[in-house]
Design a protein around this motif. Structure first.
Motif, PDB file in Angstrom:
ATOM      1  N   VAL A  58       4.239 -12.162   3.064  1.00 29.57           N
ATOM      2  CA  VAL A  58       4.024 -10.783   3.566  1.00 29.57           C
ATOM      3  C   VAL A  58       5.216 -10.044   3.250  1.00 29.57           C
ATOM      4  CG1 VAL A  58       3.252  -8.901   5.306  1.00 29.57           C
ATOM      5  CG2 VAL A  58       2.165 -11.417   5.163  1.00 29.57           C
ATOM      6  N   SER A  59       6.381 -10.449   3.311  1.00 31.59           N
ATOM      7  CA  SER A  59       7.735  -9.522   3.196  1.00 31.59           C
ATOM      8  C   SER A  59       7.709  -9.165   1.490  1.00 31.59           C
ATOM      9  CB  SER A  59       8.896 -10.439   3.256  1.00 31.59           C
ATOM     10  OG  SER A  59       8.784 -10.520   4.801  1.00 31.59           O
ATOM     11  N   GLY A  60       7.108  -9.749   0.516  1.00 32.26           N
ATOM     12  CA  GLY A  60       7.227  -9.317  -0.695  1.00 32.26           C
ATOM     13  C   GLY A  60       6.300  -7.939  -0.927  1.00 32.26           C
ATOM     14  N   HIS A  61       5.644  -7.588   0.133  1.00 33.75           N
ATOM     15  CA  HIS A  61       4.794  -6.349  -0.061  1.00 33.75           C
ATOM     16  C   HIS A  61       5.010  -5.297   1.198  1.00 33.75           C
ATOM     17  CE1 HIS A  61       2.212  -8.542  -2.773  1.00 33.75           C
ATOM     18  NE2 HIS A  61       2.562  -9.478  -2.008  1.00 33.75           N
ATOM     19  N   VAL A  62       5.494  -5.841   2.059  1.00 30.34           N
ATOM     20  CA  VAL A  62       5.739  -5.012   3.293  1.00 30.34           C
ATOM     21  C   VAL A  62       7.295  -4.638   3.997  1.00 30.34           C
ATOM     22  CG1 VAL A  62       5.301  -4.219   5.853  1.00 30.34           C
ATOM     23  CG2 VAL A  62       3.345  -5.245   4.320  1.00 30.34           C
ATOM     24  N   ALA A  63       7.976  -3.788   4.120  1.00 30.80           N
ATOM     25  CA  ALA A  63       9.149  -3.516   4.545  1.00 30.80           C
ATOM     26  C   ALA A  63       9.374  -3.862   5.922  1.00 30.80           C
ATOM     27  CB  ALA A  63       9.875  -2.278   4.032  1.00 30.80           C
ATOM     28  N   PHE A  64       9.731  -4.874   6.631  1.00 27.39           N
ATOM     29  CA  PHE A  64       9.670  -5.114   8.230  1.00 27.39           C
ATOM     30  C   PHE A  64      10.723  -4.560   8.810  1.00 27.39           C
ATOM     31  CE2 PHE A  64       6.587  -8.570   6.768  1.00 27.39           C
ATOM     32  CZ  PHE A  64       5.591  -7.917   7.505  1.00 27.39           C
ATOM     33  N   GLU A  65      11.875  -4.328   7.988  1.00 28.03           N
ATOM     34  CA  GLU A  65      13.268  -3.958   8.628  1.00 28.03           C
ATOM     35  C   GLU A  65      13.457  -2.449   8.328  1.00 28.03           C
ATOM     36  OE1 GLU A  65      14.514  -5.877  10.949  1.00 28.03           O
ATOM     37  OE2 GLU A  65      13.107  -7.510  10.590  1.00 28.03           O
TER      38      GLU A  65
ATOM     39  N   ALA B 127       7.093 -12.371  14.848  1.00 30.14           N
ATOM     40  CA  ALA B 127       7.919 -12.755  14.272  1.00 30.14           C
ATOM     41  C   ALA B 127       8.970 -11.676  13.500  1.00 30.14           C
ATOM     42  CB  ALA B 127       7.655 -13.674  12.981  1.00 30.14           C
ATOM     43  N   THR B 128       8.074 -10.368  13.179  1.00 38.62           N
ATOM     44  CA  THR B 128       8.683  -9.376  12.334  1.00 38.62           C
ATOM     45  C   THR B 128       9.032  -7.932  13.293  1.00 38.62           C
ATOM     46  OG1 THR B 128       6.642  -8.374  11.576  1.00 38.62           O
ATOM     47  CG2 THR B 128       7.755 -10.155  10.440  1.00 38.62           C
ATOM     48  N   GLY B 129       8.668  -8.128  14.592  1.00 36.85           N
ATOM     49  CA  GLY B 129       8.604  -7.004  15.332  1.00 36.85           C
ATOM     50  C   GLY B 129       7.773  -5.768  14.832  1.00 36.85           C
ATOM     51  N   SER B 130       6.429  -6.258  14.284  1.00 41.38           N
ATOM     52  CA  SER B 130       5.433  -5.150  14.242  1.00 41.38           C
ATOM     53  C   SER B 130       4.770  -4.930  15.423  1.00 41.38           C
ATOM     54  CB  SER B 130       4.719  -5.828  13.026  1.00 41.38           C
ATOM     55  OG  SER B 130       5.549  -6.068  11.965  1.00 41.38           O
ATOM     56  N   ARG B 131       4.129  -3.651  15.329  1.00 39.98           N
ATOM     57  CA  ARG B 131       3.161  -3.187  16.179  1.00 39.98           C
ATOM     58  C   ARG B 131       1.675  -3.746  15.890  1.00 39.98           C
ATOM     59  NH1 ARG B 131       0.162   2.625  16.453  1.00 39.98           N
ATOM     60  NH2 ARG B 131       0.562   2.540  14.152  1.00 39.98           N
ATOM     61  N   LEU B 132       0.906  -4.253  16.895  1.00 36.22           N
ATOM     62  CA  LEU B 132      -0.320  -4.952  16.463  1.00 36.22           C
ATOM     63  C   LEU B 132      -1.285  -4.070  17.131  1.00 36.22           C
ATOM     64  CD1 LEU B 132      -1.176  -7.700  15.277  1.00 36.22           C
ATOM     65  CD2 LEU B 132      -1.257  -8.739  17.566  1.00 36.22           C
ATOM     66  N   VAL B 133      -2.014  -3.425  16.202  1.00 34.55           N
ATOM     67  CA  VAL B 133      -3.136  -2.671  16.707  1.00 34.55           C
ATOM     68  C   VAL B 133      -4.490  -3.367  16.711  1.00 34.55           C
ATOM     69  CG1 VAL B 133      -4.497  -0.667  16.032  1.00 34.55           C
ATOM     70  CG2 VAL B 133      -1.861  -0.495  15.793  1.00 34.55           C
TER      71      VAL B 133
ATOM     72  N   ARG C  18      -0.481  -1.998   2.457  1.00 34.66           N
ATOM     73  CA  ARG C  18       0.302  -2.553   1.213  1.00 34.66           C
ATOM     74  C   ARG C  18      -0.323  -4.165   0.874  1.00 34.66           C
ATOM     75  NH1 ARG C  18       0.447   1.675   0.440  1.00 34.66           N
ATOM     76  NH2 ARG C  18       2.556   2.898   0.004  1.00 34.66           N
ATOM     77  N   ILE C  19      -0.965  -4.801   2.127  1.00 39.23           N
ATOM     78  CA  ILE C  19      -1.660  -5.997   1.759  1.00 39.23           C
ATOM     79  C   ILE C  19      -2.859  -6.365   2.785  1.00 39.23           C
ATOM     80  CG2 ILE C  19      -0.002  -6.830   3.586  1.00 39.23           C
ATOM     81  CD1 ILE C  19       0.348  -9.592   1.781  1.00 39.23           C
ATOM     82  N   PHE C  20      -3.907  -7.125   2.085  1.00 36.81           N
ATOM     83  CA  PHE C  20      -4.941  -7.537   2.783  1.00 36.81           C
ATOM     84  C   PHE C  20      -4.947  -8.932   2.703  1.00 36.81           C
ATOM     85  CE2 PHE C  20      -6.682  -3.480   1.207  1.00 36.81           C
ATOM     86  CZ  PHE C  20      -7.580  -3.111   2.323  1.00 36.81           C
ATOM     87  N   LEU C  21      -4.941  -9.468   3.955  1.00 36.31           N
ATOM     88  CA  LEU C  21      -4.949 -11.153   4.131  1.00 36.31           C
ATOM     89  C   LEU C  21      -6.278 -11.474   4.610  1.00 36.31           C
ATOM     90  CD1 LEU C  21      -1.287 -11.231   5.723  1.00 36.31           C
ATOM     91  CD2 LEU C  21      -1.970 -12.475   3.569  1.00 36.31           C
ATOM     92  N   PHE C  22      -7.061 -12.425   3.780  1.00 28.93           N
ATOM     93  CA  PHE C  22      -8.100 -12.700   4.046  1.00 28.93           C
ATOM     94  C   PHE C  22      -8.193 -14.582   4.559  1.00 28.93           C
ATOM     95  CE2 PHE C  22      -9.201  -8.877   1.721  1.00 28.93           C
ATOM     96  CZ  PHE C  22      -9.907  -8.312   2.691  1.00 28.93           C
ATOM     97  N   CYS C  23      -9.196 -14.804   5.322  1.00 31.59           N
ATOM     98  CA  CYS C  23      -9.319 -16.301   5.663  1.00 31.59           C
ATOM     99  C   CYS C  23     -10.356 -16.342   6.321  1.00 31.59           C
ATOM    100  CB  CYS C  23      -7.849 -16.903   6.388  1.00 31.59           C
ATOM    101  SG  CYS C  23      -7.808 -18.644   6.435  1.00 31.59           S
ATOM    102  N   GLY C  24     -10.712 -17.506   6.726  1.00 28.14           N
ATOM    103  CA  GLY C  24     -12.029 -17.999   7.564  1.00 28.14           C
ATOM    104  C   GLY C  24     -13.509 -17.758   6.591  1.00 28.14           C
TER     105      GLY C  24
END
Length: 530
Positions: free
Chosen positions: A194-201, A228-234, A284-290
């Protein structure tokens, strides 16, 4: 990556950052840490040296995170159970887990009858335990407000961090144990992806969307990414899904950077023209699974969100969420009418084995078998089931602990292709047919959002399939008779499938029922067509 260390550091160095947001309620990393450590102290007092599982019951309440973290801090595997489950199912999980304690920050009245000896801490109990101590509390020598509830007792790398119960073929749920080390390895790979698409810092705190309930292992992807990245979870709850206007308001206010969901949920959102880059300009990123990601879904997302990467992944609960990934760009869309699920992550091995257990050559379809450092420890207290699904295998490509998925697939040019469930095969007029093969092709047709195919059985032989029926969710419901719509759909489908795979009958619905985990509810669809 040590997720617990990352979370601890965030609580100390950036305590004001929001860890959780749901319907106007927020929980900062400092509050999460403070409440979890206080609850951890209470767990130690109540459970002593036991490392027994603890059930965490609810939906999207902020203290679901508090309870899971408290278990992680004190060495208790947490068993997330969503409050949408029927009471009988909840009781089955409580019995199978042998958990003596249930933490219920919300909806405790939905638990129903519990096994003898089970204790339930409801919201009032949790609030009393988790709240900062008063002066009178401290004067009695209590350490209820301690910020370190026995760090040496935190879940060890080789111990189960969580146990997620999935449906069993016998009707009794089985608990998949995932070790803390597996979660940490999975998270390290995920953060790199994900870090290749989202700037966490950066200056702006990143935001991750959580759609799946915590009882579905897909939620581990967004929760661990945020921790792990200190992101806000909505959080998106089940009521959001029922009211699109409410859902889209929440999405717009989230200003999310990363999206984690099933493809079905994305299809639900795509049904509205409002779901586009204007709604979520920082996405910046969609992650699909399931579930299988339909080609049409990925293509529409690329059109609506040109600045966002679409990532397809694959992995059963028994392999810690996901073990493959591929970025679905324009080249992939052009080259693959049916999308691959990607290349294997570091530390994992994908084998395609034949019925005799021997490796199959590239391009040949067989059972997907997963080995490596994120494979489950096995099923909790079910050695019989563990022996059937897990084994130590010895092949030229891999020797070690592995999971037989029951999924069909093949590999080509370093990419894994999912080809349905081995147990979703039916035999019709002498032909062996993969139900999911038909569904995947239906979903690729213009005007089709979702589709589920249901076998019809002979009255005098419940195992004999006489025909197939397709339940289709179109972009627009046909007006009047559905005959012309059925004929048109069959005509286009015949361009992709042989005649014997074309469903004999079709029905059209405004919405395919979904399970609490965001997957198509096959049982509900079958009941609709009975």
């Amino acid at each position: 990556m040590n997720v617990l260390e990352s979370l601890t550091r965030r609580a100390l160095e950036q305590p004001e950052l929001v860890a959780h947001e749901w319907r106007g309620r927020t929980l900062t990393f400092a509050q999460l840490w403070s409440r979890a450590t206080a609850l951890g102290t209470a767990l130690e007092r109540s459970l002593g040296d036991s490392r027994e599982p603890v059930v965490v019951f609810g939906h999207k309440h902020p203290d679901m995170l508090t309870c899971m973290l408290a278990c992680l801090l004190t060495g208790h595997p947490y068993v997330p159970v969503d409050s949408s489950l029927p009471a009988d199912r909840v009781r089955s999980i409580l019995t199978a887990s042998a958990a003596g304690l249930v933490l219920a920050p919300e909806d405790a009245d939905r638990i129903g009858e519990t096994p003898p000896g089970t204790v339930v801490w409801e919201s009032a109990d949790l609030e009393r335990v988790c709240s900062p101590p008063t002066a009178s509390d401290a004067s009695d020598g209590s350490d209820a407000g301690s910020s370190s509830p026995g760090a040496p007792r935190a879940t060890a790398p080789d111990e189960a961090q969580y146990i997620i119960f999935t449906s069993g073929s016998t009707g009794t749920p089985k608990g998949v144990q995932i070790a803390r080390s597996s979660v940490d390895r999975f998270t390290g790979w995920l953060v790199d992806l994900v870090s290749g698409h989202v700037a966490f810092e950066g200056r702006r705190q990143a935001t991750v969307i959580n759609q799946a309930p915590f009882s579905f292992d897909l939620s581990v992807m967004d929760l661990m990414l945020a921790w792990a990245t200190g992101s806000r979870l909505v959080h998106i709850d089940r009521d959001h899904i029922l009211r699109l206007a409410d859902l889209f308001t929440t999405l717009a206010e989230s200003d999310a950077d990363a999206w984690v969901s099933t493809p079905s949920f994305a299809d639900l959102c795509l049904a509205s023209d409002e779901f586009n880059e204007t709604l979520l300009p920082h996405l910046r990123i969609f992650l699909f699974c399931g579930e299988t990601l339909p080609h049409a879904t990925a293509a529409r997302l690329r059109e609506r969100f040109p600045s966002a990467a679409v990532i397809n992944t694959y992995g059963p609960t028994e392999s810690t969420v996901a073990v493959t990934s591929i970025k679905v760009d324009e080249q992939v869309l052009r080259d693959h009418p049916t999308l691959p699920v990607g290349a294997t992550k570091p530390g994992s091995v994908i084998l395609i084995l034949g019925p005799d257990g021997s490796p199959l050559p590239e391009g040949e379809k067989g059972e997907i078998v997963i080995g490596g450092d994120t494979v489950s420890m096995g099923y909790y207290r079910r050695d019989d089931l563990t022996e059937r699904a897990f084994a130590r295998i010895d092949t030229p490509a891999y020797t070690g602990w592995a999971y037989r998925t029951g999924d069909a697939g093949f590999q080509r040019d370093g990419q894994l292709f999912f080809a349905g469930r081995l147990d979703f095969q039916v035999k019709l007029h002498g032909y062996r047919i993969e139900i999911e093969d038909i569904e995947a092709n239906l979903r690729e047709l213009p005007g089709v959002l979702q589709a589920v195919v249901v076998p019809r059985y002979a009255v005098d032989s419940p195992t004999t399939v006489t025909s197939l029926h397709a339940v289709v969710q179109p972009t627009e419901l046909p007006t009047g008779s559905t005959l012309s719509a059925t004929v048109a759909l069959k005509r286009v489908l015949r361009e992709r499938l042989p005649d014997y795979m074309i469903p004999k009958t079709m029905s059209f619905v405004a919405e395919i029922p979904m399970t609490p985990n965001g997957k198509a509810d096959r049982a509900a669809v079958a009941a609709m067509t009975a």
